[in-house]
Design a protein around this motif. Sequence first.
Motif, PDB file in Angstrom:
ATOM      1  N   THR A  49       0.838  -1.202   0.000  1.00 42.31           N
ATOM      2  CA  THR A  49       0.000   0.000   0.000  1.00 42.31           C
ATOM      3  C   THR A  49       0.872   1.252   0.000  1.00 42.31           C
ATOM      4  O   THR A  49       0.728   2.133  -0.862  1.00 42.31           O
ATOM      5  CB  THR A  49      -0.924   0.008   1.236  1.00 42.31           C
ATOM      6  OG1 THR A  49      -1.623  -1.232   1.291  1.00 42.31           O
ATOM      7  CG2 THR A  49      -1.906   1.149   1.190  1.00 42.31           C
ATOM      8  N   THR A  87       3.066  -8.022   3.341  1.00 43.07           N
ATOM      9  CA  THR A  87       3.317  -8.147   1.893  1.00 43.07           C
ATOM     10  C   THR A  87       4.368  -9.225   1.595  1.00 43.07           C
ATOM     11  O   THR A  87       4.148 -10.084   0.732  1.00 43.07           O
ATOM     12  CB  THR A  87       3.761  -6.776   1.326  1.00 43.07           C
ATOM     13  OG1 THR A  87       2.692  -5.842   1.546  1.00 43.07           O
ATOM     14  CG2 THR A  87       4.078  -6.862  -0.146  1.00 43.07           C
ATOM     15  N   GLU A 109       9.500   3.397   7.165  1.00 41.64           N
ATOM     16  CA  GLU A 109       9.221   1.967   7.369  1.00 41.64           C
ATOM     17  C   GLU A 109       9.919   1.514   8.652  1.00 41.64           C
ATOM     18  O   GLU A 109      11.112   1.755   8.834  1.00 41.64           O
ATOM     19  CB  GLU A 109       9.703   1.167   6.146  1.00 41.64           C
ATOM     20  CG  GLU A 109       9.848  -0.331   6.348  1.00 41.64           C
ATOM     21  CD  GLU A 109       8.607  -1.031   6.895  1.00 41.64           C
ATOM     22  OE1 GLU A 109       7.505  -0.767   6.399  1.00 41.64           O
ATOM     23  OE2 GLU A 109       8.756  -1.840   7.844  1.00 41.64           O
ATOM     24  N   VAL A 132       7.729   4.690  13.538  1.00 43.38           N
ATOM     25  CA  VAL A 132       7.028   5.823  14.140  1.00 43.38           C
ATOM     26  C   VAL A 132       6.611   5.409  15.554  1.00 43.38           C
ATOM     27  O   VAL A 132       5.909   4.415  15.748  1.00 43.38           O
ATOM     28  CB  VAL A 132       5.810   6.225  13.291  1.00 43.38           C
ATOM     29  CG1 VAL A 132       4.947   7.243  14.016  1.00 43.38           C
ATOM     30  CG2 VAL A 132       6.285   6.790  11.960  1.00 43.38           C
ATOM     31  N   THR A 171       0.998 -14.783  -0.256  1.00 41.84           N
ATOM     32  CA  THR A 171       1.223 -15.864  -1.226  1.00 41.84           C
ATOM     33  C   THR A 171       1.399 -15.329  -2.641  1.00 41.84           C
ATOM     34  O   THR A 171       1.563 -16.108  -3.574  1.00 41.84           O
ATOM     35  CB  THR A 171       0.096 -16.920  -1.161  1.00 41.84           C
ATOM     36  OG1 THR A 171      -1.062 -16.369  -0.554  1.00 41.84           O
ATOM     37  CG2 THR A 171       0.502 -18.103  -0.344  1.00 41.84           C
ATOM     38  N   LEU A 182      -2.965  -7.625  -1.522  1.00 38.98           N
ATOM     39  CA  LEU A 182      -2.004  -7.197  -2.548  1.00 38.98           C
ATOM     40  C   LEU A 182      -2.770  -6.391  -3.592  1.00 38.98           C
ATOM     41  O   LEU A 182      -2.305  -5.363  -4.070  1.00 38.98           O
ATOM     42  CB  LEU A 182      -1.312  -8.415  -3.173  1.00 38.98           C
ATOM     43  CG  LEU A 182      -0.485  -9.256  -2.185  1.00 38.98           C
ATOM     44  CD1 LEU A 182       0.088 -10.484  -2.869  1.00 38.98           C
ATOM     45  CD2 LEU A 182       0.645  -8.426  -1.567  1.00 38.98           C
ATOM     46  N   ASN A 226      -0.609 -13.817  -4.850  1.00 44.21           N
ATOM     47  CA  ASN A 226      -1.638 -14.019  -5.880  1.00 44.21           C
ATOM     48  C   ASN A 226      -2.453 -12.743  -6.085  1.00 44.21           C
ATOM     49  O   ASN A 226      -2.777 -12.042  -5.124  1.00 44.21           O
ATOM     50  CB  ASN A 226      -2.577 -15.152  -5.474  1.00 44.21           C
ATOM     51  CG  ASN A 226      -1.850 -16.483  -5.426  1.00 44.21           C
ATOM     52  OD1 ASN A 226      -1.128 -16.828  -6.365  1.00 44.21           O
ATOM     53  ND2 ASN A 226      -2.006 -17.230  -4.342  1.00 44.21           N
TER      54      ASN A 226
HETATM   55  C1  LIG Z   1      -0.761 -15.865   4.858  1.00 51.12           C
HETATM   56  C2  LIG Z   1      -1.276 -14.715   4.029  1.00 51.12           C
HETATM   57  C3  LIG Z   1      -1.293 -14.838   2.647  1.00 51.12           C
HETATM   58  C4  LIG Z   1      -1.770 -13.792   1.866  1.00 51.12           C
HETATM   59  N1  LIG Z   1      -1.783 -13.945   0.511  1.00 51.12           N
HETATM   60  C5  LIG Z   1      -2.304 -12.960  -0.261  1.00 51.12           C
HETATM   61  C6  LIG Z   1      -2.392 -13.121  -1.667  1.00 51.12           C
HETATM   62  O1  LIG Z   1      -1.975 -14.123  -2.244  1.00 51.12           O
HETATM   63  N2  LIG Z   1      -2.969 -12.117  -2.381  1.00 51.12           N
HETATM   64  C7  LIG Z   1      -3.423 -10.982  -1.784  1.00 51.12           C
HETATM   65  O2  LIG Z   1      -3.957 -10.106  -2.477  1.00 51.12           O
HETATM   66  N3  LIG Z   1      -3.321 -10.791  -0.460  1.00 51.12           N
HETATM   67  C8  LIG Z   1      -2.761 -11.744   0.311  1.00 51.12           C
HETATM   68  N4  LIG Z   1      -2.669 -11.562   1.658  1.00 51.12           N
HETATM   69  C9  LIG Z   1      -3.000 -10.253   2.232  1.00 51.12           C
HETATM   70  C10 LIG Z   1      -1.902  -9.233   1.881  1.00 51.12           C
HETATM   71  O3  LIG Z   1      -0.633  -9.830   2.026  1.00 51.12           O
HETATM   72  C11 LIG Z   1      -1.999  -8.006   2.790  1.00 51.12           C
HETATM   73  O4  LIG Z   1      -3.321  -7.563   2.892  1.00 51.12           O
HETATM   74  C12 LIG Z   1      -1.143  -6.874   2.211  1.00 51.12           C
HETATM   75  O5  LIG Z   1       0.174  -7.327   2.012  1.00 51.12           O
HETATM   76  C13 LIG Z   1      -1.178  -5.667   3.132  1.00 51.12           C
HETATM   77  O6  LIG Z   1      -0.285  -4.722   2.616  1.00 51.12           O
HETATM   78  P1  LIG Z   1      -0.015  -3.391   3.416  1.00 51.12           P
HETATM   79  O7  LIG Z   1       1.010  -2.632   2.654  1.00 51.12           O
HETATM   80  O8  LIG Z   1      -1.288  -2.706   3.679  1.00 51.12           O
HETATM   81  O9  LIG Z   1       0.561  -3.882   4.825  1.00 51.12           O
HETATM   82  P2  LIG Z   1       1.987  -4.520   5.163  1.00 51.12           P
HETATM   83  O10 LIG Z   1       2.573  -5.262   4.036  1.00 51.12           O
HETATM   84  O11 LIG Z   1       1.823  -5.256   6.454  1.00 51.12           O
HETATM   85  O12 LIG Z   1       2.892  -3.246   5.374  1.00 51.12           O
HETATM   86  C14 LIG Z   1       2.758  -2.403   6.495  1.00 51.12           C
HETATM   87  C15 LIG Z   1       4.138  -1.902   6.844  1.00 51.12           C
HETATM   88  O13 LIG Z   1       4.030  -0.929   7.870  1.00 51.12           O
HETATM   89  C16 LIG Z   1       5.175  -1.029   8.688  1.00 51.12           C
HETATM   90  N5  LIG Z   1       4.880  -0.416   9.988  1.00 51.12           N
HETATM   91  C17 LIG Z   1       4.057  -0.889  10.964  1.00 51.12           C
HETATM   92  N6  LIG Z   1       4.081  -0.056  12.026  1.00 51.12           N
HETATM   93  C18 LIG Z   1       4.919   0.968  11.706  1.00 51.12           C
HETATM   94  C19 LIG Z   1       5.364   2.127  12.397  1.00 51.12           C
HETATM   95  N7  LIG Z   1       4.960   2.410  13.646  1.00 51.12           N
HETATM   96  N8  LIG Z   1       6.237   2.952  11.770  1.00 51.12           N
HETATM   97  C20 LIG Z   1       6.676   2.701  10.507  1.00 51.12           C
HETATM   98  N9  LIG Z   1       6.279   1.597   9.814  1.00 51.12           N
HETATM   99  C21 LIG Z   1       5.419   0.745  10.411  1.00 51.12           C
HETATM  100  C22 LIG Z   1       5.405  -2.525   8.786  1.00 51.12           C
HETATM  101  O14 LIG Z   1       6.735  -2.822   9.172  1.00 51.12           O
HETATM  102  C23 LIG Z   1       5.052  -3.001   7.387  1.00 51.12           C
HETATM  103  O15 LIG Z   1       6.183  -3.130   6.551  1.00 51.12           O
HETATM  104  C24 LIG Z   1      -2.211 -12.597   2.470  1.00 51.12           C
HETATM  105  C25 LIG Z   1      -2.200 -12.467   3.852  1.00 51.12           C
HETATM  106  C26 LIG Z   1      -1.763 -13.514   4.637  1.00 51.12           C
HETATM  107  C27 LIG Z   1      -1.806 -13.360   6.114  1.00 51.12           C
END
Ligand SMILES: Cc1cc2nc3c(=O)[nH]c(=O)nc-3n(C[C@H](O)[C@H](O)[C@H](O)COP(=O)(O)OP(=O)(O)OC[C@H]3O[C@@H](n4cnc5c(N)ncnc54)[C@H](O)[C@@H]3O)c2cc1C
Length: 504
Positions: free
Chosen positions: A35, A67, A58, A203, A71, A356, A73
């Motif tokens: 995101t 992320t 980060e 943060v 998996t 994703l 997909n």
């Molecule tokens: C087992 C599993 C399999 C999955 N497979 C899929 C799939 O195949 N396809 C799909 O579409 N979705 C899948 N998902 C869901 C998907 O992976 C997540 O919804 C997505 O990656 C979320 O992305 P994000 O960037 O919002 O969060 P994240 O990837 O969790 O990123 C958030 C970031 O914020 C950082 N952060 C947290 N707190 C702080 C702070 N205080 N200060 C600075 N940084 C901070 C963290 O370190 C992290 O890097 C899966 C989820 C799981 C649990």
Amino acid sequence: MDTQSVWRDTAAASGYAMLDGNIGADVLIIGGGITGVTLANLLAEQKTANKPKVVLLEADEIGSGTTGHSTGNLYETVSGGMREIVSRWGGDVARQVANERRAAVAFIEERCSHLPDVGFRRCSLVQWADQAHANDMQEEFDALRAAGCAVERTTSVPSPLPPAEGDVLVLPGQAQFQPQDYVAALARRAAEAGASIHEHSRVLELDTRAKRAVTASGSVTAKEIIVATHSPKGVHLVHTEMPVHREYGIAMEWDAGTPPGPGTFWWKAAEQLSIRTTQSGGRHYLVCAGQEHKVGIHNAKAGLIALEALARRHFGDRAITHRWSAQNYRGADALPYIGRGHDGCFMATGFATDGLTWGTVAARLIAAELLGHKAAFADVVRPGRFSPVKGAKNILEENALVAKQLVKDYLTGGQKEKLSSLAPGDSAIVDAEGETFAAYRAPDGELFAVSQVCTHVGCKVHWNSVETSWDCPCHGSRFRPDGTVIEGPALKPLKRKHLPPPGG
Ligand SMILES: Cc1cc2nc3c(=O)[nH]c(=O)nc-3n(C[C@H](O)[C@H](O)[C@H](O)COP(=O)(O)OP(=O)(O)OC[C@H]3O[C@@H](n4cnc5c(N)ncnc54)[C@H](O)[C@@H]3O)c2cc1C
Ligand code: FES
């Protein structure tokens, strides 16, 4: 236990400098998952004269959150079933969901065409069920059609996948990639286009009025803040609406050319399984994910063992090369929460296991709003939409579970042990110096004693033996043995207590 995803293990390290000093920005993005990184990329690559100055902070490394533990997909449908969206919201919203998600997958494909190889490939998504769940496939077929998806029906899946009973649904034109390689490459592009990216810059304080975020080594003041931390930091209504689950992933050795080949395979049975293949550096892997359970309540080790047993039962006694787990937050009414929250910051959460693509949708929606052209779909997923009729049952069930856990923890106080009986590698709730602590003795003998009270809104944390962490069952905050935050809505660490060695 050593947990590492196949994606992070086989990807190159990123290496951005820690924030150093106090700086200003137009847009501060907190979180470097798909995101945050997609948003940084979109804003930094603006060609307009008023291109915003973007800073991304980060806590750990780019992709190290969910992320890099997913998996990989990408699909226009949702893992909970399009039928849930059709039944709660109707065919029109379901069509909008499928359209937005389809456009996000096409956006990722377009970005990949300008990046080094990140394993992007178009493929089908195949869903089938055992006897007990065969009817779900019929309903899902109708819902996918209502949502405008070009789903087809067949009756079998290639061996050695678990056999199909009833309809097999095939959704052509979906995709998959290496999620860690993708975010790392996209972050690099964003940095080249002018975004300031800082890793190891957690943060610790967020002043939403002054729009200022503070880390251990500096601060950022910005006109707009986007909290892309998977679950928003601080106290928000959405936390009470979102069940939080952990799910497990494993990679096992696989032979090149052995079925199932490219594709996303979802098998629905009492134990659900998501299956795909991947390869890196000439080695081939079969990736399986499943065994979802509520954070902080169930036995994490049992979940991982059950997933391994299930994979071995269907795919043979092959070497398991990687084991990992990650967290998902599910919107109470089957849609995510994307947009400006009550505190004036933007949030993007409630992605279930579809983030994703939802994370990419979120980045596109937020970028459009920041650049002055809010999209119509932004209203469908806005955080304040609170729809009791659509989500009431889930919210009540979730909050009843949280309340039950709170009462159990506070009334019973949990079972306490003596600090002196804590062996290396053990954890326990202990009484010492007239207080109760969550204690863990590391394999080298070092003792970590922290408060059991979660710094978010005060539930009590529980031990996770797979990931050596203290996990909160209420809204999913997780903490290291020394109390520092790993993930979830908590900002502050668990209070640490330095106890003298026994007899010392
Ligand atoms: C087992 C599993 C399999 C999955 N497979 C899929 C799939 O195949 N396809 C799909 O579409 N979705 C899948 N998902 C869901 C998907 O992976 C997540 O919804 C997505 O990656 C979320 O992305 P994000 O960037 O919002 O969060 P994240 O990837 O969790 O990123 C958030 C970031 O914020 C950082 N952060 C947290 N707190 C702080 C702070 N205080 N200060 C600075 N940084 C901070 C963290 O370190 C992290 O890097 C899966 C989820 C799981 C649990
Ligand atoms: S995560 Fe909310 S109380 Fe712990």
